[in-house]
Design a protein around this motif. Structure first.
Motif, PDB file in Angstrom:
ATOM      1  N   MET B   1     -39.150 -62.174 -33.415  1.00  0.00           N
ATOM      2  CA  MET B   1     -39.146 -60.821 -34.029  1.00  0.00           C
ATOM      3  C   MET B   1     -37.783 -60.165 -33.830  1.00  0.00           C
ATOM      4  O   MET B   1     -37.234 -60.143 -32.743  1.00  0.00           O
ATOM      5  N   LYS B   2     -37.289 -59.579 -34.901  1.00  0.00           N
ATOM      6  CA  LYS B   2     -35.989 -58.915 -34.802  1.00  0.00           C
ATOM      7  C   LYS B   2     -36.141 -57.492 -34.274  1.00  0.00           C
ATOM      8  O   LYS B   2     -37.172 -56.842 -34.502  1.00  0.00           O
ATOM      9  N   LYS B   5     -37.056 -54.837 -36.867  1.00  0.00           N
ATOM     10  CA  LYS B   5     -38.444 -54.830 -37.319  1.00  0.00           C
ATOM     11  C   LYS B   5     -39.358 -54.226 -36.254  1.00  0.00           C
ATOM     12  O   LYS B   5     -40.251 -53.435 -36.565  1.00  0.00           O
ATOM     13  N   ALA B   6     -39.114 -54.611 -35.014  1.00  0.00           N
ATOM     14  CA  ALA B   6     -39.906 -54.056 -33.915  1.00  0.00           C
ATOM     15  C   ALA B   6     -39.755 -52.540 -33.887  1.00  0.00           C
ATOM     16  O   ALA B   6     -40.735 -51.808 -33.747  1.00  0.00           O
ATOM     17  N   ALA B  82     -47.720 -59.695 -32.516  1.00  0.00           N
ATOM     18  CA  ALA B  82     -46.292 -60.016 -32.499  1.00  0.00           C
ATOM     19  C   ALA B  82     -45.502 -58.888 -31.853  1.00  0.00           C
ATOM     20  O   ALA B  82     -44.582 -59.130 -31.066  1.00  0.00           O
ATOM     21  N   LEU B  83     -45.894 -57.671 -32.172  1.00  0.00           N
ATOM     22  CA  LEU B  83     -45.204 -56.514 -31.594  1.00  0.00           C
ATOM     23  C   LEU B  83     -45.422 -56.446 -30.089  1.00  0.00           C
ATOM     24  O   LEU B  83     -44.478 -56.258 -29.315  1.00  0.00           O
ATOM     25  N   TYR B  86     -43.368 -58.965 -28.422  1.00  0.00           N
ATOM     26  CA  TYR B  86     -41.962 -58.557 -28.331  1.00  0.00           C
ATOM     27  C   TYR B  86     -41.755 -57.602 -27.167  1.00  0.00           C
ATOM     28  O   TYR B  86     -40.851 -57.773 -26.360  1.00  0.00           O
TER      29      TYR B  86
END
Lengths: 106, 106
Positions: B1-2, B5-6, B82-83, B86
DNA sequence: ACGCTATTTCCATATTTTTCGAAATTGTGT
DNA sequence: ACACAATTTCGAAAAATATGGAAATAGCGT
């Protein structure tokens, strides 16, 4: 954790500069980092940095400690854990991801 | 994840109304909820709700599916996972919370 | 007290966000 | 094609955020 507090912390992290700043502090580890050192890494004016830092401190994601003239900043892990826990709880009201995340923050 | 985006996802959740909205969708489970039903629960104008919803959809935290004239909204669990992953990674560069959270999202 | 460095506060400006009424659109059933 | 319900887009105003230069403050060493 109250919804309002979680939202404030999420908003604090929801700015690329502040997320980067938080990342830097996390990677600095327990030793923390002086404001000046962070500024060197981010290359932004001190007044801008101070504003962003204040936001992270106010929301409980970062702590500060004076050492002589410099201010040491540290990522507040318990604060982040509480936030992740809140998100996990919200997310895992459904079974889809409960088994995975549920264990972690129990 | 970039990081970008996060940050966008965190900012999306970092608004009390949207966090509440996301909560409602999570609690609605796999069946999801029609936009109109959500509006009934939040009691805000439809145009305002539409903007907030769009933000959550655009950042990948909510999905939508048409069923006749109504639009079903669902929390996107993989997106949230995903968040959280991260955040856990950022947080757990240090050992303090690595043992606990590391296992969960491995 | 003075000088020095580190950091914050003050102030102003540009940008973004939030909000929502009104109008437009989309999709379905007749 | 028309009517109806659900949702989005348009347009516009108020509020909040982001940014940074300049001045103020805090803390230490001399």
């Amino acid at each position: 954790m109250k919804l309002e507090k979680a939202a404030a912390q999420l908003e604090a992290l929801g700015n690329p500069t502040r997320l980067q700043l938080y990342r830097i502090l996390v990677r600095a580890g327990d030793g923390g980092l002086a404001v000046g050192s962070v500024q060197g890494k981010l290359d932004i004016p001190s007044s801008t940095l101070s504003h962003h830092l204040k936001r992270l401190v106010d929301t409980g994601l970062v702590t500060q400690e004076r050492q002589a003239t410099t201010l040491i900043c540290r990522a507040n892990y318990p604060g982040m854990n509480a936030l992740i826990g809140y998100l996990a709880d919200e997310c895992c009201a459904d079974a889809t991801c409960a088994p995975a995340v549920g264990k972690a923050l129990a």
